[in-house]
Design a protein around this motif. Sequence first.
Motif, PDB file in Angstrom:
ATOM      1  N   LEU A 257       0.943  -1.282  -0.057  1.00 42.35           N
ATOM      2  CA  LEU A 257      -0.087  -0.085  -0.051  1.00 42.35           C
ATOM      3  C   LEU A 257       0.932   1.384  -0.021  1.00 42.35           C
ATOM      4  O   LEU A 257       0.518   2.285  -0.721  1.00 42.35           O
ATOM      5  N   ILE A 258       2.098   1.200   0.969  1.00 43.82           N
ATOM      6  CA  ILE A 258       2.882   2.411   0.878  1.00 43.82           C
ATOM      7  C   ILE A 258       3.361   2.517  -0.614  1.00 43.82           C
ATOM      8  O   ILE A 258       3.627   3.620  -0.980  1.00 43.82           O
ATOM      9  N   ALA A 259       3.948   1.373  -1.282  1.00 43.49           N
ATOM     10  CA  ALA A 259       4.415   1.627  -2.729  1.00 43.49           C
ATOM     11  C   ALA A 259       3.218   1.967  -3.554  1.00 43.49           C
ATOM     12  O   ALA A 259       3.865   2.761  -4.650  1.00 43.49           O
ATOM     13  N   PHE A 274       0.811  18.657  -4.085  1.00 49.80           N
ATOM     14  CA  PHE A 274       1.815  18.354  -3.366  1.00 49.80           C
ATOM     15  C   PHE A 274       2.328  17.256  -3.458  1.00 49.80           C
ATOM     16  O   PHE A 274       2.874  16.366  -2.515  1.00 49.80           O
ATOM     17  N   ALA A 275       2.566  16.745  -4.703  1.00 47.90           N
ATOM     18  CA  ALA A 275       3.036  15.348  -4.963  1.00 47.90           C
ATOM     19  C   ALA A 275       4.512  15.172  -4.703  1.00 47.90           C
ATOM     20  O   ALA A 275       4.826  13.945  -3.962  1.00 47.90           O
ATOM     21  N   ILE A 276       5.483  16.148  -4.902  1.00 49.26           N
ATOM     22  CA  ILE A 276       6.799  16.049  -4.502  1.00 49.26           C
ATOM     23  C   ILE A 276       6.835  15.784  -2.832  1.00 49.26           C
ATOM     24  O   ILE A 276       7.700  14.895  -2.283  1.00 49.26           O
ATOM     25  N   ILE A 277       6.041  16.404  -2.132  1.00 41.97           N
ATOM     26  CA  ILE A 277       6.109  16.221  -0.706  1.00 41.97           C
ATOM     27  C   ILE A 277       5.529  14.872  -0.201  1.00 41.97           C
ATOM     28  O   ILE A 277       6.133  14.082   0.679  1.00 41.97           O
ATOM     29  N   GLN A 278       4.366  14.394  -0.702  1.00 45.17           N
ATOM     30  CA  GLN A 278       4.063  13.141  -0.430  1.00 45.17           C
ATOM     31  C   GLN A 278       4.828  11.922  -0.874  1.00 45.17           C
ATOM     32  O   GLN A 278       5.010  11.029  -0.190  1.00 45.17           O
ATOM     33  N   LEU A 279       5.579  12.124  -2.083  1.00 41.18           N
ATOM     34  CA  LEU A 279       6.639  11.113  -2.506  1.00 41.18           C
ATOM     35  C   LEU A 279       7.856  11.185  -1.431  1.00 41.18           C
ATOM     36  O   LEU A 279       8.203  10.066  -1.286  1.00 41.18           O
ATOM     37  N   LEU A 280       8.245  12.267  -0.929  1.00 36.94           N
ATOM     38  CA  LEU A 280       9.409  12.461  -0.155  1.00 36.94           C
ATOM     39  C   LEU A 280       8.882  11.663   1.130  1.00 36.94           C
ATOM     40  O   LEU A 280       9.891  10.868   1.896  1.00 36.94           O
ATOM     41  N   VAL A 281       7.787  11.909   1.831  1.00 35.86           N
ATOM     42  CA  VAL A 281       7.360  11.283   2.806  1.00 35.86           C
ATOM     43  C   VAL A 281       7.401   9.821   2.882  1.00 35.86           C
ATOM     44  O   VAL A 281       7.793   9.225   3.817  1.00 35.86           O
ATOM     45  N   PHE A 282       6.602   9.416   1.898  1.00 38.96           N
ATOM     46  CA  PHE A 282       6.476   7.904   1.602  1.00 38.96           C
ATOM     47  C   PHE A 282       7.671   7.354   1.701  1.00 38.96           C
ATOM     48  O   PHE A 282       8.030   6.105   2.344  1.00 38.96           O
ATOM     49  N   LEU A 283       8.652   7.950   0.840  1.00 37.69           N
ATOM     50  CA  LEU A 283      10.091   7.342   0.790  1.00 37.69           C
ATOM     51  C   LEU A 283      10.849   7.387   1.934  1.00 37.69           C
ATOM     52  O   LEU A 283      11.496   6.219   2.155  1.00 37.69           O
ATOM     53  N   LEU A 284      10.537   8.263   2.669  1.00 43.48           N
ATOM     54  CA  LEU A 284      11.409   8.395   3.846  1.00 43.48           C
ATOM     55  C   LEU A 284      11.081   7.367   5.059  1.00 43.48           C
ATOM     56  O   LEU A 284      11.827   6.733   5.672  1.00 43.48           O
ATOM     57  N   ALA A 287      12.174   3.688   3.939  1.00 42.65           N
ATOM     58  CA  ALA A 287      13.539   3.725   4.215  1.00 42.65           C
ATOM     59  C   ALA A 287      13.982   3.503   5.630  1.00 42.65           C
ATOM     60  O   ALA A 287      14.727   2.654   5.842  1.00 42.65           O
ATOM     61  N   VAL A 288      13.292   4.351   6.542  1.00 44.97           N
ATOM     62  CA  VAL A 288      13.703   4.337   7.650  1.00 44.97           C
ATOM     63  C   VAL A 288      13.384   3.067   8.403  1.00 44.97           C
ATOM     64  O   VAL A 288      14.094   2.415   9.314  1.00 44.97           O
ATOM     65  N   ASP A 289      11.960   2.737   8.076  1.00 45.19           N
ATOM     66  CA  ASP A 289      11.624   1.272   8.714  1.00 45.19           C
ATOM     67  C   ASP A 289      12.421   0.086   8.218  1.00 45.19           C
ATOM     68  O   ASP A 289      12.704  -0.820   9.104  1.00 45.19           O
ATOM     69  N   ILE A 290      12.495   0.177   6.849  1.00 42.39           N
ATOM     70  CA  ILE A 290      13.477  -1.201   6.478  1.00 42.39           C
ATOM     71  C   ILE A 290      14.832  -0.902   7.164  1.00 42.39           C
ATOM     72  O   ILE A 290      15.450  -1.872   7.509  1.00 42.39           O
ATOM     73  N   GLY A 291      15.457   0.059   7.017  1.00 43.74           N
ATOM     74  CA  GLY A 291      16.594   0.282   7.554  1.00 43.74           C
ATOM     75  C   GLY A 291      16.815  -0.232   9.017  1.00 43.74           C
ATOM     76  O   GLY A 291      17.826  -0.780   9.361  1.00 43.74           O
ATOM     77  N   THR A 292      15.788   0.435   9.669  1.00 41.94           N
ATOM     78  CA  THR A 292      15.700  -0.308  11.113  1.00 41.94           C
ATOM     79  C   THR A 292      15.551  -1.615  11.421  1.00 41.94           C
ATOM     80  O   THR A 292      16.273  -2.195  12.100  1.00 41.94           O
ATOM     81  N   ALA A 293      14.543  -2.232  10.497  1.00 41.33           N
ATOM     82  CA  ALA A 293      14.536  -3.778  10.794  1.00 41.33           C
ATOM     83  C   ALA A 293      15.689  -4.326  10.102  1.00 41.33           C
ATOM     84  O   ALA A 293      16.374  -5.485  10.793  1.00 41.33           O
ATOM     85  N   VAL A 294      16.464  -4.065   9.278  1.00 42.26           N
ATOM     86  CA  VAL A 294      17.678  -4.869   8.817  1.00 42.26           C
ATOM     87  C   VAL A 294      18.739  -4.570   9.999  1.00 42.26           C
ATOM     88  O   VAL A 294      19.482  -5.613  10.347  1.00 42.26           O
TER      89      VAL A 294
END
Length: 369
Positions: A257-259, A274-284, A287-294
């Motif tokens: 759903l995020i992707a 605000f497409a660019i803001i939404q895109l950056l928020v979802f990517l951030l 990235a933080v969640d997967i990075g933390t999990a790894v």
Amino acid sequence: MPGQGETTVSVPLTPTRSDLYWRRIFNKYDRDADGKISYAELKEIIESREYEHDLPDNVVEKIMKLADRDNSGYLDFNEFVEMMHNPDFKAVFGHFVARYVHSIVPHRGPVDTTVVSTHSKTIFTYSDGTYEEEYSCWPPAICMILISVVEIVMFCYDAAHGSTTAVGPLAKIFIYNPHKRHEAWRFITYMFVHVGVVHLLVNLLVQLFLGVPLEMVHRWWRVTLVYLAGVAAGSLATSLTDPRVHLAGASGGVYALIAAHIATIIMNWAEMEFAIIQLLVFLLLAAVDIGTAVYDRYWGAGITNIGYVAHLAGAVAGLLVGIGVLRNLEKRKWEKRLWWAAVIIYCSLMIAGILANVFWVDHFPESKL
């Protein structure tokens, strides 16, 4: 030839984004959807809460008299557009219409409409958020809600039998178990099983806050396809990379759903606010969640069992399937090529994953019947 002081409005023969913009506003005014705005409809709108303290009593009559060029008693679409563009209405109606329009139509991106007169050429620029206009409460967005209810019911049932750690009676039937891979339903139904209250609540919050808005624009069946594609991709990828682990939770679907939100931003970039803001928020966030999990999995102090591969695979599936099935409000040539690429890549990956699970027997632990 227009006479001195007359105004001519250029109306294109084929619909443009500006036409669609004014058509949406016209339909908003046309309360009975008969293709005409009557005096009563115009009066009802102007005397609504937005204007009740702004306009004098005779303003509606003046507007109708000036705008109704053929004296039919109604404003058709062309008369409506002329009324909105006519400088004669500035003193009578101008800023009130503008305020009402701005209150019902989100804005971003330029859309040009040209009004030509005998004396000058004036360009009016209007902007809208076409994607946001597509949000609808009908049919109701209940798919993600129903899935969430099933997850809650199953968790509560197992909790009532003394277990909230994915070893309850229902969890044993639905969890992905590498020793029971022949029970193919487990590649999907593990999404209903959660390990602890926090695990359940996090997935519920994310899939409701992301899934319901997607359903309101793209409809339930498209969002369900995206969600299930992420769930299936998560279990297939995990079975290949961690062949001996059990898998529980809806994180594959949640990341899909995020992707999918990222996919719909890409496909509807020009139509979104605000497409660019939404895109950056979802990517951030991803990235933080997967990075933390790894990090926790390999270098953290505690022992964790977060299936980050399911997260990654779910995100990839959500992006590819989202591009393939979610609505694209304005198709462009490069988007068509992107659609074909997404469909081919997703199908290839899924077929490869299924075949590997079926024929790569030595890679997996021995099945227990």
